[in-house]
Write an enzyme that holds these catalytic residues in place. Sequence first.
Site, short mmCIF file in Angstrom:
data_model
loop_
_atom_site.label_atom_id
_atom_site.label_comp_id
_atom_site.label_asym_id
_atom_site.label_seq_id
_atom_site.Cartn_x
_atom_site.Cartn_y
_atom_site.Cartn_z
N GLY A 265 -54.52 40.06 12.29
CA GLY A 265 -54.87 41.32 12.01
C GLY A 265 -54.90 41.38 10.65
O GLY A 265 -55.15 42.00 9.90
N ASP A 266 -53.79 40.58 9.98
CA ASP A 266 -53.75 40.32 8.75
C ASP A 266 -54.10 39.26 8.03
O ASP A 266 -54.49 38.89 8.20
CB ASP A 266 -52.45 41.42 7.75
CG ASP A 266 -52.59 42.63 7.20
OD1 ASP A 266 -53.59 41.58 5.86
OD2 ASP A 266 -52.18 43.17 6.80
N ASP A 267 -53.05 39.12 6.47
CA ASP A 267 -53.60 38.24 5.65
C ASP A 267 -52.58 37.19 6.98
O ASP A 267 -51.94 37.18 7.26
CB ASP A 267 -52.34 38.13 4.54
CG ASP A 267 -53.31 39.01 3.33
OD1 ASP A 267 -54.83 39.30 3.53
OD2 ASP A 267 -52.62 39.99 3.19
#
Length: 484
Positions: A265-267
Amino acid sequence: MEYLCLKSRNSQVIEMISITYILLGLVLLSLHAVECKPKTTPLDTIEFPALNCRKHSAVLTDFGGVGDGKTSNTKAFASAIDKLSGLASDGGAMLIVPPGKWLTGSFNLTSHFTLYIHKDAVLLGSQDESEWPNLPVLPSYGRGRDAPGGRLSSLIFGTNLTDIVVTGGNGTIDGQGAYWWEKFHKKKLDATRPYLIEIMYSNQIQISNLTLINSPSWNVHPIYSSDVIIQGLTILAPVDSPNTDGINPDSCTNTRIEDCYIVSGDDCIAVKSGWDQYGIKVGMPTQQLVIRRLTCISPDSATIALGSEMSGGIQDVRIEDITAINTESGVRIKTAVGRGAFVRDIHVRRMVMKTMKYVFWMTGAYGSHPDPGYDPKALPEIKGINYRDIVAENVTYSARLDGINNDPFTGICISNVTITLTEKPKKLQWNCTDVEGVTSNVTPPACDLLSKKKADECPFPEDRLPIEDVKLKSCSIASSITLF
């Protein structure tokens, strides 16, 4: 006389019958005891690569561990590791987490130690907040990320250690993050959410051959450490989960990340070194970092982000053989006025991207700050950023490159890049401000600020980083589990 003989014979018969019943009773008792006695069932021989093999080993059940998915094992882990820490000077020790579901809160590792998670074992992060100790804020951040106060200890935590291995037969660590994500969205956190694995102020670290799912926040966070190998991880989180970065090397030297698959959900990977004035003061760069053979899926974030917390500096990063699918951007640089420090000598080659918003993205206006105390005169230096041998398809924007006014990003080199566009691409494919550099053999053509050169390829270092030559040993152990 006959009567006496008969009586004697009868006594012998009765005695023999009595003895028979006694023997039969003993046999039955013995059988019953065999049925009730715990059965020791051998595991297959465990074989795995590691920085170092251990002389001693134990199983979590030896310390009262219960793998029913309901009983807390926090004390069992603490007891086991405390006992095994005494063997550090005698060849070290390994703790085996056998098949089962092992509910636990945070626990601390020790030096010269291996935590081995069996392929049929699952560690479940507890949702009892009392099992997550509160820690001080990180000195290079000055505050917690989710809340100004402290932060909760990671599920697997260690500090000031030497020679630590966290590995397995692709065993699973499930952070059960939905509980924490809900609190985050409802703004009910008074401390930063726990990570799955965090190692601080340590050296000779290996984290490998595991599946990490549903972390409350970041998954793997080595910080203020050196000589780190992270390999063979599968990291999975819903693509809409908050801040579930895959691997975040932070103020680390001599690190190797390879052969990982991350849905986040992020990097997928975020390279960091501290936040504004706090990171500048600590002054520990992330350097000598190699990232290779990574597959990333992250529709709203980067394949690899450099920053935005980069106030200790980031330098000498080598990235190669990367696949990004349905991901917002490739290797992205994130910084801002107030960060100070530098991102320099970055080399990227052999990337394949499919369904991307941006291929190249740099920004000097990533404006989050820990507090108003940052120095607006602390300008970052972004210099020597090299990309080559990249193929991307179904792309919306080729590039967005935004430097800082009076502080341009310089020494950008992009060569041998082929980008094919989505059916509805943006009209302006290369949006560039405050950047300087060159391009060669790039389709579609780059912006005018990146002058064109013929037949030149952007450099990639020919030397090897020290961590690349570290070879893992082949370790094996025949162990057993107890079944009731």
